[in-house]
Design a protein around this motif. Structure first.
Motif, mmCIF file in Angstrom:
data_model
loop_
_atom_site.group_PDB
_atom_site.id
_atom_site.type_symbol
_atom_site.label_atom_id
_atom_site.label_comp_id
_atom_site.label_asym_id
_atom_site.label_seq_id
_atom_site.Cartn_x
_atom_site.Cartn_y
_atom_site.Cartn_z
ATOM 1 N N ALA A 1 0.774 -1.100 0.180
ATOM 2 C CA ALA A 1 0.026 0.085 0.135
ATOM 3 C C ALA A 1 0.890 1.304 -0.037
ATOM 4 O O ALA A 1 0.502 2.116 -0.528
ATOM 5 N N ALA B 1 2.539 2.107 -3.600
ATOM 6 C CA ALA B 1 1.423 2.469 -4.393
ATOM 7 C C ALA B 1 1.304 3.940 -4.361
ATOM 8 O O ALA B 1 1.131 4.620 -5.326
ATOM 9 N N LYS C 1 -2.325 -1.096 -4.474
ATOM 10 C CA LYS C 1 -3.623 -0.444 -3.614
ATOM 11 C C LYS C 1 -3.541 -1.565 -2.502
ATOM 12 O O LYS C 1 -3.895 -1.107 -1.142
#
Length: 179
Positions: free
Chosen positions: A76, A79, A158
């Protein structure tokens, strides 16, 4: 490690890492799971000078060794950089793993711990004045060594990469035929 996202982000900022408000949700999620954070700065010029790149031209690996029931490769925060990122991931576990279609399995092969040390480029880990190999101290068991590699877009990063047991435990090697 922190009790919430703010102290972790503050430490990173104080130590020269770029974080912003867009990263706060990912940090908060990881902190709520009780995770610890590891930060590293990669200097390409130093890596090239020290010749610490592997045969695939990537920087020497950051090796994290710990037992877990549910292996997760956190993505995450990567990203948030907004660019595609090449991921090269090796796992050593009792069974062959898969992480679905986002990151393809290139190779899976059983290794006895001693064999793995002798047959793959396992870096020395330096702690104080002692050096050891990645698998030192592990029980003499057979593990399935898996190699995953691919380039992921920010949208594909994500969500974290959750690794699960593959439907089979047989060896595998990706074969490409180019005409």
């Amino acid at each position: 490690k922190g009790d919430n996202a703010e102290p972790v982000m503050a430490w990173l900022t104080e130590n020269g890492f770029h974080v912003d408000e867009a990263d706060k949700a990912a940090f908060a999620d990881y902190v709520s799971r009780g995770w610890c954070f590891t930060a590293a700065k990669v200097r390409p010029e130093a890596t090239a000078k020290a010749k610490t790149t592997d045969i695939e031209g990537m920087a020497a690996p950051l090796v994290l060794k710990f037992p877990t029931d549910k292996p997760v490769y956190p993505l995450a925060l990567t990203a948030g950089a907004g660019t595609a990122t090449e991921i090269l991931l090796y796992t050593a576990s009792p069974a062959k793993l898969t992480c679905g279609p986002r990151l393809p399995l290139l190779c899976a092969r059983p290794y006895k711990v001693g064999d793995a040390v002798n047959s793959i480029n396992v870096p020395l880990i330096t702690t104080g004045d002692q050096q050891r190999r990645l698998f030192d101290g592990m029980p003499a068991v057979e593990l399935m060594l898996c190699k995953f590699k691919g380039t992921l877009s920010p949208a594909q990063m994500k969500e974290d990469l959750v690794l699960t047991a593959a439907p089979d435990n047989g060896p595998y090697r990706q074969t490409k035929i180019v005409w």
